[in-house]
Design a protein around this motif. Structure first.
Motif, PDB file in Angstrom:
ATOM      1  N   THR A 362      -5.767  -3.167  -8.641  1.00  0.00           N
ATOM      2  CA  THR A 362      -6.933  -2.369  -8.266  1.00  0.00           C
ATOM      3  C   THR A 362      -7.045  -2.254  -6.755  1.00  0.00           C
ATOM      4  O   THR A 362      -7.908  -1.556  -6.255  1.00  0.00           O
ATOM      5  N   LEU A 363      -6.145  -2.921  -6.026  1.00  0.00           N
ATOM      6  CA  LEU A 363      -6.238  -2.969  -4.573  1.00  0.00           C
ATOM      7  C   LEU A 363      -6.170  -1.594  -3.937  1.00  0.00           C
ATOM      8  O   LEU A 363      -5.408  -0.733  -4.382  1.00  0.00           O
ATOM      9  N   PRO A 364      -6.926  -1.380  -2.865  1.00  0.00           N
ATOM     10  CA  PRO A 364      -6.680  -0.206  -2.030  1.00  0.00           C
ATOM     11  C   PRO A 364      -5.340  -0.394  -1.326  1.00  0.00           C
ATOM     12  O   PRO A 364      -4.865  -1.525  -1.163  1.00  0.00           O
ATOM     13  N   VAL A 365      -4.695   0.699  -0.940  1.00  0.00           N
ATOM     14  CA  VAL A 365      -3.394   0.618  -0.276  1.00  0.00           C
ATOM     15  C   VAL A 365      -3.391   1.533   0.947  1.00  0.00           C
ATOM     16  O   VAL A 365      -4.335   2.295   1.182  1.00  0.00           O
ATOM     17  N   THR A 366      -2.321   1.429   1.717  1.00  0.00           N
ATOM     18  CA  THR A 366      -2.127   2.316   2.859  1.00  0.00           C
ATOM     19  C   THR A 366      -0.790   3.024   2.715  1.00  0.00           C
ATOM     20  O   THR A 366       0.205   2.400   2.318  1.00  0.00           O
ATOM     21  N   LEU A 367      -0.768   4.308   3.007  1.00  0.00           N
ATOM     22  CA  LEU A 367       0.492   5.051   3.069  1.00  0.00           C
ATOM     23  C   LEU A 367       0.961   5.073   4.520  1.00  0.00           C
ATOM     24  O   LEU A 367       0.205   5.435   5.417  1.00  0.00           O
ATOM     25  N   TRP A 368       2.193   4.665   4.738  1.00  0.00           N
ATOM     26  CA  TRP A 368       2.808   4.663   6.070  1.00  0.00           C
ATOM     27  C   TRP A 368       3.798   5.821   6.172  1.00  0.00           C
ATOM     28  O   TRP A 368       4.551   6.089   5.229  1.00  0.00           O
ATOM     29  N   PHE A 369       3.815   6.471   7.324  1.00  0.00           N
ATOM     30  CA  PHE A 369       4.779   7.547   7.581  1.00  0.00           C
ATOM     31  C   PHE A 369       5.450   7.300   8.926  1.00  0.00           C
ATOM     32  O   PHE A 369       4.771   7.133   9.950  1.00  0.00           O
ATOM     33  N   LEU A 370       6.773   7.266   8.901  1.00  0.00           N
ATOM     34  CA  LEU A 370       7.575   7.117  10.110  1.00  0.00           C
ATOM     35  C   LEU A 370       8.297   8.423  10.390  1.00  0.00           C
ATOM     36  O   LEU A 370       8.653   9.157   9.469  1.00  0.00           O
ATOM     37  N   ASP A 371       8.519   8.723  11.664  1.00  0.00           N
ATOM     38  CA  ASP A 371       9.221   9.948  12.056  1.00  0.00           C
ATOM     39  C   ASP A 371      10.010   9.664  13.328  1.00  0.00           C
ATOM     40  O   ASP A 371       9.456   9.657  14.430  1.00  0.00           O
TER      41      ASP A 371
END
Length: 516
Positions: A362-371
């Motif tokens: 049920t945890l909230p998460v973070t989306l990471w984006f690298l470029d």
């Protein structure tokens, strides 16, 4: 088939198949693979019959239609005994289970690329259940068209994952999360890697992104995957085949194995890796080029995954992946790895997602984006932080997702930040006008903020979007107490371990002095 009709058919098929399972002795896990195998057979028969008339029209007595003629049209050859229409019409006394297993063998005989991919064991199903499943799926080849089978397969994967709970979540990432990652990543063409690929959903959404932009996914994309769980690899290969994709999917443990020689080799990396994994044998990773910022001391695999994703990128490559919230603020050796990653200039976008999007946690998460391509550009020393915790659709009491409009809106904020053209096919125009009336990117309190490297350093190298976007109004019922407790306990455990280590060093030093 009209969209409305397809939605109705998908719902009807699942309801009927699930009722059969509920009235059998099978668990969802035991039932999953045989059902997905029948969906695959229906799709193969559909594609075969679609081109059969054209192939046979070009044949003659001297040059009869051959298997190669079907393969030239990227269609599997389906012999008579492997068709659902044949299986459903078997005489009453025949062994239906054996005939279905034989159908699988026949498909593989004429299409060797499917060897060891399709499920076996139909003889283990109760005869009445298998007969009803065949009756359910047999009409589909004449009723549906290509993409519909892909949607049905994804529906069934999603529904089985929900029923299986934690085990199901290990092979399936919710559609709206994958779609958001793809829209921000923008994988127009090139080599795509997922080193924790599960059932291959990342690849499928990449292909759909390419097709939405009027190009051929099979020509534009080359996909490569690794999956630790042996039973899940066939799900991914079947999923690719159902969507007309070919790919190199290997069974491998990505902590210790690099089956695709990933370092610097990929244009795009996408993944939803397992979070907070401990007991990884780091002594086996010493000197591995996939970990350029060093091995963190904490007994946690998060920053091993993050470094894998970073190191796999070509100089112009982009990565998008799901990560536990705790990684954005983790301290000590993990903080040092995160600092080096930020200083590399490749961290591009961070998106905070609310709780209850996943089947496993049920945890909230973070989306990471690298470029890596932004290194040397004006964006090199800045990161876009997006707080999407207040954007969601409540599917049911325990699950949320994003609407198409919400996905498009979030992706458009990133496009404005990058100086790209926005897209409004999903209806995000009103949200864009409300938040960005001049059509240019601006920081919006509680939603988005571009932070400089100096600002990030001042926040202790945190990559937690909430620290930068300002406090958004959050309904108290949405606060994830268990998630907060887990993150705090994780930090407490790490500090306790480090305290024990420091105490032993002090004891040894003092004892050394006393022994002199």
């Amino acid at each position: 088939m009209k969209t409305y009709d397809l939605v109705r058919v998908r719902a009807m098929l699942w309801a009927a198949a699930d009722e059969l399972r509920a009235n059998s002795k099978l668990t969802p896990g035991q039932y999953r693979d045989p059902v997905l195998g029948l969906v695959f057979l229906a799709y193969a028969e559909n594609r075969f019959e679609t081109v059969r008339g054209e192939v046979e029209a070009k044949a003659s007595a001297r040059n009869p239609a051959a298997i190669a003629d079907y393969k030239a049209k990227t269609v599997l050859y389906v012999p008579d005994e492997a068709r659902l229409s044949t299986l459903v019409d078997l005489p009453e006394g025949d062994d239906v289970g054996k005939a279905t297993d034989d159908a699988i063998k026949a498909i593989e005989k004429f299409n060797p690329e499917l060897k060891d991919i399709l499920p076996r064991g139909y003889q283990k199903l109760e005869r009445s259940t298998l007969i009803e499943l065949l009756r359910l799926f047999a009409p589909l080849p004449t009723q549906l068209e290509g993409d519909a089978f892909g949607f049905i397969y994804e529906d069934f994967l999603s529904n089985f994952a929900a029923q299986e709970g934690k085990g199901g979540g290990e092979y399936f990432t919710p559609y709206s999360i994958v779609r958001l990652i793809v829209e921000i990543l923008e994988p127009f063409q090139g080599r795509v890697l997922d080193p924790a690929c599960g059932s291959g959903g990342m690849f499928v959404q990449c292909a759909k992104f390419v097709e939405r932009h009027h190009a051929s996914a099979s020509r534009q994309l080359s996909v490569f995957g690794a999956e630790k769980t042996e039973d899940t690899v066939p799900l991914a290969k079947m999923n690719l085949a159902l969507h007309g994709l070919s790919g190199d999917i290997r069974q491998a443990n990505s902590y210790y194995e690099d089956p695709h020689g990933a370092v610097g080799a990929f244009d795009y990396v996408m993944a939803n890796p397992p979070f907070n994994v401990d007991k990884i044998k780091k002594d086996q990773l010493a000197g591995d080029k996939r970990f350029p910022f060093g091995l963190p001391k904490a007994d946690n695999g998060n920053f091993l995954w993050i470094q894998q994703f970073y190191s796999a990128l070509s100089p112009q490559g982009r990565a998008g992946f799901v990560m536990a919230n705790s990684a954005g603020d983790a301290g000590h050796s993990e903080k040092e790895v995160r600092k080096q990653l930020i200083e590399s200039g490749s961290v591009d976008v961070m998106v905070a997602i609310s709780s209850n999007f996943f089947y496993t946690v049920t945890l909230p998460v973070t989306l990471w984006f690298l470029d890596k391509a932004k290194v040397g550009t004006p964006r090199e020393a800045s990161v876009l932080f997006l707080d999407a915790r207040n954007l969601f659709r409540q599917v049911d009491r325990a699950h949320r997702d994003f609407t198409g409009e919400q996905i498009e809106f979030l992706a458009n904020i990133v496009r404005l930040y990058r100086g790209e053209n926005v897209e409004t096919k999903e209806g995000s125009g009103a949200l864009l006008k409300e938040n960005f009336p001049d059509g240019n990117y601006v920081d919006v309190g509680g939603l988005c903020k571009v932070a400089t490297r100096d600002e990030i350093e001042a926040q202790g190298w945190s990559l937690n979007p909430g620290r930068y976007t300002g406090t958004a109004v959050v309904d108290e019922s949405h606060v994830d107490f268990m998630g907060d407790l887990e993150a705090l306990y994780e930090e407490f455990s790490m500090l306790s371990d480090e305290a024990d280590l420091l105490r032993s060093k002090v004891n040894a030093a003092v004892q050394g002095v006393l022994d002199v």
